[in-house]
Write a protein that holds these residues in place. Structure first.
Motif, PDB file in Angstrom:
ATOM      1  N   ASN A 112      -3.127   0.061  -5.247  1.00 27.31           N
ATOM      2  CA  ASN A 112      -3.280   1.501  -4.969  1.00 27.31           C
ATOM      3  C   ASN A 112      -2.277   1.963  -3.915  1.00 27.31           C
ATOM      4  O   ASN A 112      -1.813   3.092  -3.944  1.00 27.31           O
ATOM      5  CB  ASN A 112      -4.715   1.769  -4.512  1.00 27.31           C
ATOM      6  CG  ASN A 112      -5.061   3.243  -4.517  1.00 27.31           C
ATOM      7  OD1 ASN A 112      -4.727   3.966  -5.459  1.00 27.31           O
ATOM      8  ND2 ASN A 112      -5.717   3.708  -3.464  1.00 27.31           N
ATOM      9  N   ASN A 113      -1.952   1.074  -2.978  1.00 29.65           N
ATOM     10  CA  ASN A 113      -1.015   1.400  -1.889  1.00 29.65           C
ATOM     11  C   ASN A 113      -1.335   2.722  -1.214  1.00 29.65           C
ATOM     12  O   ASN A 113      -0.465   3.579  -1.037  1.00 29.65           O
ATOM     13  CB  ASN A 113       0.442   1.376  -2.381  1.00 29.65           C
ATOM     14  CG  ASN A 113       1.428   1.412  -1.205  1.00 29.65           C
ATOM     15  OD1 ASN A 113       1.059   1.116  -0.067  1.00 29.65           O
ATOM     16  ND2 ASN A 113       2.667   1.785  -1.488  1.00 29.65           N
ATOM     17  N   ASP A 114      -2.596   2.856  -0.830  1.00 26.82           N
ATOM     18  CA  ASP A 114      -2.995   4.035  -0.045  1.00 26.82           C
ATOM     19  C   ASP A 114      -2.243   3.981   1.287  1.00 26.82           C
ATOM     20  O   ASP A 114      -2.165   2.923   1.914  1.00 26.82           O
ATOM     21  CB  ASP A 114      -4.513   3.985   0.186  1.00 26.82           C
ATOM     22  CG  ASP A 114      -5.047   5.246   0.850  1.00 26.82           C
ATOM     23  OD1 ASP A 114      -5.898   5.901   0.228  1.00 26.82           O
ATOM     24  OD2 ASP A 114      -4.631   5.570   1.990  1.00 26.82           O
ATOM     25  N   PRO A 115      -1.671   5.107   1.739  1.00 30.28           N
ATOM     26  CA  PRO A 115      -0.885   5.070   2.974  1.00 30.28           C
ATOM     27  C   PRO A 115      -1.704   4.708   4.211  1.00 30.28           C
ATOM     28  O   PRO A 115      -1.128   4.371   5.243  1.00 30.28           O
ATOM     29  CB  PRO A 115      -0.335   6.499   3.089  1.00 30.28           C
ATOM     30  CG  PRO A 115      -1.219   7.326   2.230  1.00 30.28           C
ATOM     31  CD  PRO A 115      -1.676   6.440   1.118  1.00 30.28           C
ATOM     32  N   SER A 116      -3.037   4.763   4.105  1.00 34.43           N
ATOM     33  CA  SER A 116      -3.874   4.410   5.244  1.00 34.43           C
ATOM     34  C   SER A 116      -4.658   3.118   5.043  1.00 34.43           C
ATOM     35  O   SER A 116      -5.537   2.796   5.835  1.00 34.43           O
ATOM     36  CB  SER A 116      -4.858   5.552   5.544  1.00 34.43           C
ATOM     37  OG  SER A 116      -4.158   6.716   5.892  1.00 34.43           O
ATOM     38  N   ALA A 117      -4.366   2.388   3.973  1.00 29.85           N
ATOM     39  CA  ALA A 117      -5.094   1.152   3.710  1.00 29.85           C
ATOM     40  C   ALA A 117      -4.605   0.035   4.629  1.00 29.85           C
ATOM     41  O   ALA A 117      -3.456   0.049   5.079  1.00 29.85           O
ATOM     42  CB  ALA A 117      -4.914   0.748   2.247  1.00 29.85           C
ATOM     43  N   CYS A 118      -5.475  -0.936   4.893  1.00 31.53           N
ATOM     44  CA  CYS A 118      -5.131  -2.036   5.794  1.00 31.53           C
ATOM     45  C   CYS A 118      -4.302  -3.122   5.093  1.00 31.53           C
ATOM     46  O   CYS A 118      -3.335  -3.631   5.666  1.00 31.53           O
ATOM     47  CB  CYS A 118      -6.409  -2.664   6.359  1.00 31.53           C
ATOM     48  SG  CYS A 118      -7.348  -1.556   7.431  1.00 31.53           S
ATOM     49  N   TYR A 119      -4.714  -3.515   3.884  1.00 33.29           N
ATOM     50  CA  TYR A 119      -4.082  -4.673   3.243  1.00 33.29           C
ATOM     51  C   TYR A 119      -2.555  -4.578   3.100  1.00 33.29           C
ATOM     52  O   TYR A 119      -1.848  -5.577   3.298  1.00 33.29           O
ATOM     53  CB  TYR A 119      -4.693  -4.956   1.869  1.00 33.29           C
ATOM     54  CG  TYR A 119      -5.706  -6.086   1.875  1.00 33.29           C
ATOM     55  CD1 TYR A 119      -5.391  -7.328   2.433  1.00 33.29           C
ATOM     56  CD2 TYR A 119      -6.961  -5.933   1.314  1.00 33.29           C
ATOM     57  CE1 TYR A 119      -6.305  -8.367   2.437  1.00 33.29           C
ATOM     58  CE2 TYR A 119      -7.891  -6.967   1.316  1.00 33.29           C
ATOM     59  CZ  TYR A 119      -7.550  -8.180   1.878  1.00 33.29           C
ATOM     60  OH  TYR A 119      -8.457  -9.206   1.887  1.00 33.29           O
ATOM     61  N   PRO A 120      -2.006  -3.395   2.748  1.00 29.86           N
ATOM     62  CA  PRO A 120      -0.544  -3.353   2.633  1.00 29.86           C
ATOM     63  C   PRO A 120       0.161  -3.802   3.915  1.00 29.86           C
ATOM     64  O   PRO A 120       1.232  -4.426   3.854  1.00 29.86           O
ATOM     65  CB  PRO A 120      -0.270  -1.872   2.315  1.00 29.86           C
ATOM     66  CG  PRO A 120      -1.491  -1.438   1.561  1.00 29.86           C
ATOM     67  CD  PRO A 120      -2.630  -2.146   2.267  1.00 29.86           C
TER      68      PRO A 120
END
Lengths: 261, 155
Positions: A112-120
């Motif tokens: 998903n590469n959400d700009p606020s996600a932790c995993y990336p």
């Protein structure tokens, strides 16, 4: 929610087959289901990956390989991950809330590469590798923009590998309501030098900060970051934080992460 | 439509439902168990928390068809008005609720929390209930209730 058709794929091949006819992959559903509820997404077919056998954590010697359908709770509580890359286990244990961690998966988050996600931030900060049904993609080539990745239309993540590094830490400043990172910084020091990955702040999603990496390569201490400029012109500004405040948080979280290494 | 078969509070149930049916709708509307609540439409409030195969999940953020074959436990499945679950009893004794709307989710999250951590600190409880929102109590008595419930469950 609009009508949809549900299929449960029994293998990666079957899932990819459904993708080519327009199927939307469903991992843990912690983003897709809320998006469908809001009618912001209306896939004709939802392809559940729960039966594809993509869950599991493996120590491959110099890396930890985590299957795409492995849930955050499993990474957080894994003795293997806690032993080899404790910063990664801690990051997984800080995502969302308990119920989100009981369903959400690493593959879903990374794809998903959400700009606020932790995993990336962990994938980029550790210099990990994204394994797909077609190829292996280096972290530096994977994240291509906000909600954008290098994945092709008929390509799905099967696992993510993280090299074991000498030391690493992730510090985030969570939004008090959503728990998403307003800014999160992953710092890792290994054989190939220091890597600093920033999430929650970039207009194009997760990014590395070269200035901080060079400073830490010269002197791995929080004070080495004092003089490093953080350009706010490419940072997100929203009701939660203006770009200049986010720039301040980037340096502050990076310093705390270095201290925590 | 898909035929969904699962175990609900220890009983095998089966129904044909549209594929876009959320688990919470299956529980509340198809199975008429209205103890599980819906407090938001953004997957944030936690009023809908149930156990799926022993783990707490937000039933508003899972498709019913994805629960095929699972063991689902709702607030109705843990105790009864005559014989409350120790965690429910603790909420009762410690005034852990005011309007009560969030309570089913709170109790279901709290039970899993205590099963994983039988003697949680105040901080453990506050972090463990991060996914459950209460707009009445200020959480203070909820935390007290969960710690008391932990003692009762352990005892």
């Amino acid at each position: 929610m609009y009508q949809t058709n549900y299929v449960k794929a029994a293998s990666t091949d079957e899932a990819v087959g459904h993708m080519s006819s327009g199927g939307q992959l469903l991992a843990g559903g912690m983003t897709l289901i809320p998006t469908m509820k809001q009618r912001l997404a209306s896939p004709e077919t939802v392809v559940d990956l729960a039966g594809c056998g993509l869950s599991g954590i493996e120590d491959t010697g110099d890396a930890i390989r985590i299957g795409a359908m492995t849930r955050h709770v499993d990474v957080a509580e894994s003795a293997v991950v806690q032993g080899a890359i404790p910063a990664l286990a801690a990051l997984a244990g800080g995502i969302g809330d308990r119920q989100v961690r009981n369903r959400g998966t690493i593959g879903g988050s990374v794809a998903n590469n959400d700009p606020s996600a932790c995993y990336p931030a962990a994938v980029l900060g550790l210099g990990g590798t994204v394994h797909t049904n077609k190829r292996d993609i280096a972290a530096d080539d994977f994240f291509t923009g906000m909600f954008e990745t290098a994945l092709d239309e008929d390509e799905m993540i099967t696992a993510v590998s993280f090299p074991k590094v000498a030391k690493a830490a992730y510090l985030k400043f969570p939004n008090p309501a959503s728990r998403y990172a307003m800014v999160g910084v992953f710092v890792a020091a290994g054989g190939d030098g220091t890597r600093v990955a920033v999430t929650g702040a970039g207009s194009d999603g997760v990014f590395r900060h070269g200035g901080m990496e060079s400073a830490l390569d010269g002197d791995f201490s929080a004070s080495a970051l004092d003089g490093v400029a953080v350009d706010s012109s490419d940072l997100i500004g929203d009701i939660h934080a203006a770009p200049d405040y986010r720039a301040h948080l980037v340096r502050e979280m990076a310093k705390r992460a270095v201290d925590a290494c | 439509m898909t035929n969904v078969n699962l175990t609900l509070n220890g009983k095998a149930v089966s129904a044909d439902v549209p594929d876009n049916t959320l688990l919470v709708s299956f529980i509340r509307e198809t199975m008429a168990l209205t103890g599980t609540h819906v407090g938001c439409d953004t997957s944030q409030c936690g009023a809908c928390v149930v156990h799926v195969n022993g783990e707490s999940v937000k039933s508003c953020t899972m498709l019913a068809v994805a629960a095929e074959g699972a063991e689902v436990t709702t607030i109705e499945g843990i105790g009864s008005a005559e014989s409350l679950h120790p965690m429910q009893q603790a909420f009762h004794e410690n005034h852990g609720l005011q309007c009560g709307f969030c309570t089913p989710g709170m109790v279901m999250s709290a039970i899993e929390l205590v099963e994983k951590n039988p003697n949680p600190s105040e901080q453990d409880v506050r972090e463990g209930l991060e996914g459950n929102i209460c707009r009445c109590t200020g959480y203070h008595n909820i935390v007290k209730s969960v710690q008391a419930g932990a003692q009762k469950m352990g005892g």
